[in-house]
Design a protein around this motif. Structure first.
Motif, PDB file in Angstrom:
ATOM      1  N   ALA A 166      57.086 -42.429   3.460  1.00 57.96           N
ATOM      2  CA  ALA A 166      57.080 -41.972   1.960  1.00 57.96           C
ATOM      3  C   ALA A 166      58.282 -42.107   1.239  1.00 57.96           C
ATOM      4  O   ALA A 166      58.411 -42.676   0.001  1.00 57.96           O
ATOM      5  CB  ALA A 166      57.102 -40.110   2.869  1.00 57.96           C
ATOM      6  N   ARG A 167      59.466 -42.903   1.828  1.00 62.79           N
ATOM      7  CA  ARG A 167      60.756 -43.174   1.493  1.00 62.79           C
ATOM      8  C   ARG A 167      60.765 -43.920   0.510  1.00 62.79           C
ATOM      9  O   ARG A 167      61.303 -44.904   0.081  1.00 62.79           O
ATOM     10  CB  ARG A 167      62.026 -43.012   2.609  1.00 62.79           C
ATOM     11  N   ALA A 168      60.086 -45.063   1.787  1.00 64.86           N
ATOM     12  CA  ALA A 168      60.175 -46.846   1.163  1.00 64.86           C
ATOM     13  C   ALA A 168      58.999 -46.863  -0.231  1.00 64.86           C
ATOM     14  O   ALA A 168      58.671 -47.133  -0.879  1.00 64.86           O
ATOM     15  CB  ALA A 168      59.141 -47.656   2.354  1.00 64.86           C
ATOM     16  N   LEU A 169      57.809 -45.826   0.385  1.00 63.44           N
ATOM     17  CA  LEU A 169      56.323 -45.056  -1.418  1.00 63.44           C
ATOM     18  C   LEU A 169      57.607 -45.174  -3.083  1.00 63.44           C
ATOM     19  O   LEU A 169      57.204 -45.740  -3.700  1.00 63.44           O
ATOM     20  CB  LEU A 169      55.598 -44.309  -0.777  1.00 63.44           C
ATOM     21  N   CYS A 170      58.460 -44.064  -2.345  1.00 60.30           N
ATOM     22  CA  CYS A 170      59.122 -43.527  -3.611  1.00 60.30           C
ATOM     23  C   CYS A 170      59.939 -44.859  -4.157  1.00 60.30           C
ATOM     24  O   CYS A 170      59.843 -44.285  -5.747  1.00 60.30           O
ATOM     25  CB  CYS A 170      60.750 -42.768  -3.074  1.00 60.30           C
ATOM     26  N   MET A 171      59.899 -46.243  -4.014  1.00 64.06           N
ATOM     27  CA  MET A 171      60.755 -47.479  -4.772  1.00 64.06           C
ATOM     28  C   MET A 171      59.319 -48.057  -5.972  1.00 64.06           C
ATOM     29  O   MET A 171      59.510 -48.549  -5.966  1.00 64.06           O
ATOM     30  CB  MET A 171      61.197 -47.824  -3.616  1.00 64.06           C
ATOM     31  N   LYS A 172      58.029 -47.556  -5.328  1.00 64.86           N
ATOM     32  CA  LYS A 172      57.450 -47.801  -5.861  1.00 64.86           C
ATOM     33  C   LYS A 172      56.771 -49.478  -5.133  1.00 64.86           C
ATOM     34  O   LYS A 172      56.546 -50.039  -6.402  1.00 64.86           O
ATOM     35  CB  LYS A 172      57.256 -47.679  -7.308  1.00 64.86           C
ATOM     36  N   PRO A 173      56.828 -49.667  -3.849  1.00 69.99           N
ATOM     37  CA  PRO A 173      56.851 -51.376  -4.086  1.00 69.99           C
ATOM     38  C   PRO A 173      55.390 -51.538  -3.921  1.00 69.99           C
ATOM     39  O   PRO A 173      54.390 -50.937  -3.937  1.00 69.99           O
ATOM     40  CB  PRO A 173      57.574 -51.328  -2.589  1.00 69.99           C
ATOM     41  N   ASP A 174      55.311 -53.284  -4.417  1.00 74.03           N
ATOM     42  CA  ASP A 174      53.939 -53.777  -4.566  1.00 74.03           C
ATOM     43  C   ASP A 174      53.807 -54.647  -3.205  1.00 74.03           C
ATOM     44  O   ASP A 174      52.630 -54.438  -2.738  1.00 74.03           O
ATOM     45  CB  ASP A 174      54.107 -54.712  -5.326  1.00 74.03           C
ATOM     46  N   ILE A 175      55.043 -54.995  -1.653  1.00 70.44           N
ATOM     47  CA  ILE A 175      54.410 -55.367  -0.459  1.00 70.44           C
ATOM     48  C   ILE A 175      55.152 -54.558   0.562  1.00 70.44           C
ATOM     49  O   ILE A 175      56.628 -53.231  -0.112  1.00 70.44           O
ATOM     50  CB  ILE A 175      55.077 -56.538  -0.771  1.00 70.44           C
ATOM     51  N   MET A 176      54.361 -54.011   1.442  1.00 71.45           N
ATOM     52  CA  MET A 176      55.121 -53.506   2.260  1.00 71.45           C
ATOM     53  C   MET A 176      55.777 -53.655   3.697  1.00 71.45           C
ATOM     54  O   MET A 176      54.343 -54.682   4.371  1.00 71.45           O
ATOM     55  CB  MET A 176      54.391 -51.491   2.951  1.00 71.45           C
ATOM     56  N   LEU A 177      56.414 -53.998   4.508  1.00 69.42           N
ATOM     57  CA  LEU A 177      56.790 -54.161   5.955  1.00 69.42           C
ATOM     58  C   LEU A 177      56.612 -53.577   7.025  1.00 69.42           C
ATOM     59  O   LEU A 177      58.143 -52.089   6.581  1.00 69.42           O
ATOM     60  CB  LEU A 177      58.165 -55.460   5.452  1.00 69.42           C
ATOM     61  N   PHE A 178      56.027 -53.504   7.935  1.00 74.35           N
ATOM     62  CA  PHE A 178      56.318 -52.394   9.348  1.00 74.35           C
ATOM     63  C   PHE A 178      56.867 -52.789   9.496  1.00 74.35           C
ATOM     64  O   PHE A 178      56.085 -54.486  10.505  1.00 74.35           O
ATOM     65  CB  PHE A 178      55.114 -52.228   8.979  1.00 74.35           C
ATOM     66  N   ASP A 179      57.889 -52.737  10.850  1.00 77.63           N
ATOM     67  CA  ASP A 179      58.698 -53.184  11.990  1.00 77.63           C
ATOM     68  C   ASP A 179      58.409 -52.770  13.365  1.00 77.63           C
ATOM     69  O   ASP A 179      59.034 -51.778  13.482  1.00 77.63           O
ATOM     70  CB  ASP A 179      60.221 -53.856  12.003  1.00 77.63           C
ATOM     71  N   GLU A 180      57.269 -52.995  13.711  1.00 79.59           N
ATOM     72  CA  GLU A 180      56.626 -51.785  14.860  1.00 79.59           C
ATOM     73  C   GLU A 180      56.692 -50.441  14.732  1.00 79.59           C
ATOM     74  O   GLU A 180      58.069 -50.137  15.901  1.00 79.59           O
ATOM     75  CB  GLU A 180      57.675 -52.570  16.217  1.00 79.59           C
ATOM     76  N   PRO A 181      56.313 -50.413  14.016  1.00 80.56           N
ATOM     77  CA  PRO A 181      56.858 -48.563  13.239  1.00 80.56           C
ATOM     78  C   PRO A 181      56.087 -47.545  14.053  1.00 80.56           C
ATOM     79  O   PRO A 181      56.458 -46.295  13.507  1.00 80.56           O
ATOM     80  CB  PRO A 181      55.500 -48.900  12.057  1.00 80.56           C
ATOM     81  N   THR A 182      54.991 -48.058  15.341  1.00 79.53           N
ATOM     82  CA  THR A 182      54.912 -46.876  16.529  1.00 79.53           C
ATOM     83  C   THR A 182      55.585 -47.190  18.009  1.00 79.53           C
ATOM     84  O   THR A 182      55.460 -46.423  18.480  1.00 79.53           O
ATOM     85  CB  THR A 182      53.233 -46.905  16.533  1.00 79.53           C
ATOM     86  N   SER A 183      56.276 -48.478  17.518  1.00 80.66           N
ATOM     87  CA  SER A 183      56.844 -48.332  19.160  1.00 80.66           C
ATOM     88  C   SER A 183      57.493 -47.458  19.897  1.00 80.66           C
ATOM     89  O   SER A 183      57.983 -47.291  21.303  1.00 80.66           O
ATOM     90  CB  SER A 183      57.241 -49.887  18.769  1.00 80.66           C
ATOM     91  N   ALA A 184      58.780 -47.100  18.932  1.00 80.12           N
ATOM     92  CA  ALA A 184      59.582 -45.930  19.200  1.00 80.12           C
ATOM     93  C   ALA A 184      58.387 -44.509  19.778  1.00 80.12           C
ATOM     94  O   ALA A 184      59.456 -43.142  19.950  1.00 80.12           O
ATOM     95  CB  ALA A 184      60.294 -45.419  18.645  1.00 80.12           C
ATOM     96  N   LEU A 185      57.323 -43.705  19.221  1.00 79.66           N
ATOM     97  CA  LEU A 185      56.988 -43.046  18.983  1.00 79.66           C
ATOM     98  C   LEU A 185      55.313 -42.865  20.492  1.00 79.66           C
ATOM     99  O   LEU A 185      55.697 -43.514  20.791  1.00 79.66           O
ATOM    100  CB  LEU A 185      55.607 -43.041  17.936  1.00 79.66           C
ATOM    101  N   ASP A 186      55.986 -41.660  20.842  1.00 83.89           N
ATOM    102  CA  ASP A 186      55.416 -40.933  21.799  1.00 83.89           C
ATOM    103  C   ASP A 186      53.743 -41.061  22.055  1.00 83.89           C
ATOM    104  O   ASP A 186      53.132 -41.232  20.449  1.00 83.89           O
ATOM    105  CB  ASP A 186      55.359 -38.974  22.231  1.00 83.89           C
ATOM    106  N   PRO A 187      52.639 -41.403  22.755  1.00 85.53           N
ATOM    107  CA  PRO A 187      51.431 -41.474  22.477  1.00 85.53           C
ATOM    108  C   PRO A 187      50.770 -40.608  21.463  1.00 85.53           C
ATOM    109  O   PRO A 187      49.808 -41.614  20.889  1.00 85.53           O
ATOM    110  CB  PRO A 187      50.972 -42.281  24.215  1.00 85.53           C
TER     111      PRO A 187
END
Length: 258
Positions: A166-187
Motif C-alpha cells: 500500500a505504501r508503494a502504491l501511494c506514490m502512484k507508480p506505473d511499475i512495481m518491483l517485488f523482491d521476494e515479497p513472501t519469503s520472510a512470511l509464515d506459510p
C-alpha cells in the motif's frame, strides 16, 4: 486467470510500449561479477517473474532496475530514459517505480497511516490531507483500513507486507518491483500477500517479481525468466519455462523445487 496472462503474443508486444529495456547489464561487487550479461525488454502491463537458485543474481538485477545498485556495465532504460546516465534525475524516475522488499522496511516509530503518508508529502509535496485520504484508499485496497492507527510491531508479517505494498502504491507508480515479497512470511500468510499482487496484475500494473512461489508464477506471470550464474538461462511463458523447460540447468532447478 492463468490463460489471460500467458497469452502474450509477439503481436501484442508490438502494440505495447517497452517500459524497461535492459541491454548487456553487468554488475560486479569488487572481484565478484554477479550479473554477467543481461538483456531483456519488459512491456507495458506485463508481469515478469524471475526465478532461480540463491546467488544467481535475481535480487541484484531487480535492484539495478531502480538504481539501488550502481550498474557496472550496460544500460537500463525506463521509458526511454537511461538511468545509468550521470545526468538522469533518478529521484524523479524512481517516483514512478514502486519497490516492495523482503523485510517490509516500515518505520517502526510511525503508525501505519504515517508510514504511507511520508513519501507523498516529502517527495510529491502532497498536502497532509490529500496524503491521508490517498493512504486510507490504498489501505482499503489491501484490506487493512482498520489498521491505520496501528504500529508495525502490532501487525502480523502478512499485514506488514500488505502495508508495504500500500505504501508503494501511494506514490502512484506505473511499475512495481517485488523482491521476494513472501519469503520472510509464515506459510499461512503468503496467500494474503499474493492475493493483493494478483489484483494488481489483473488491473494491468507492469510488475517484475523475484519469487520462489512457483504456483503464483505459473498463474499470474506473462513471462518467466530463469536466472543462474549471472545470466538469463531460459525465458518464455510459464507453460514453456516451468512446465516444459528445455535447458538442463532449468530442469535440474525445477526438479528440486517443484
Amino acid at each position: 486467470m492463468g490463460a489471460e496472462y500467458t497469452a502474450t503474443t509477439a503481436a501484442d508486444k508490438k502494440e505495447r510500449a517497452v517500459r524497461i529495456r535492459v541491454s548487456h547489464l553487468k554488475k560486479s561487487f569488487g572481484e565478484l561479477t554477479v550479473l554477467k550479461d543481461i538483456s531483456t525488454d519488459i512491456y507495458q502491463g506485463e508481469v515478469v517473474v524471475i526465478i532461480g537458485p540463491s546467488g544467481s543474481g535475481k535480487s541484484t538485477f531487480l535492484r539495478c532496475l531502480n538504481k539501488l545498485e550502481e550498474v557496472t556495465g550496460g544500460s537500463v532504460l525506463i521509458d526511454g530514459k537511461d538511468i545509468t546516465d550521470k545526468h538522469a534525475d533518478i529521484n524523479k524516475i524512481r517516483e514512478g517505480i514502486g519497490m516492495v522488499f523482503q523485510h517490509f522496511n516500515l518505520f517502526n516509530n510511525m503508525d501505519v497511516l504515517h508510514n504511507l503518508m511520508l513519501a507523498p508529502v516529502e517527495l510529491k509535496k502532497q498536502s497532509k490531507g490529500e496524503a491521508s485520504r490517498n493512504a486510507m484508499e490504498m489501505l482499503a485496497r489491501v484490506g487493512l483500513e482498520d489498521k491505520a492507527a496501528a504500529y508495525p510491531s502490532q501487525l502480523s508479517g502478512g499485514q506488514k507486507q500488505r502495508v508495504a505494498i500500500a505504501r508503494a502504491l501511494c506514490m502512484k507508480p506505473d511499475i512495481m518491483l517485488f523482491d521476494e515479497p513472501t519469503s520472510a512470511l509464515d506459510p499461512e500468510m503468503v496467500g494474503e500477500v499474493l492475493q493483493v499482487m494478483k489484483q494488481l496484475a489483473a488491473e494491468g500494473m507492469t510488475m517484475v517479481i523475484v519469487t520462489h512461489e512457483m504456483g503464483f508464477a505459473r498463474e499470474v506471470s506473462d513471462r518467466v525468466l530463469f536466472m543462474d550464474g549471472g545470466y538469463i538461462v531460459e525465458e518464455g511463458t510459464p507453460q514453456e519455462v516451468i512446465l516444459n523447460p528445455k535447458e538442463p540447468r532449468t530442469i535440474d532447478f525445477l526438479n528440486k523445487v517443484l
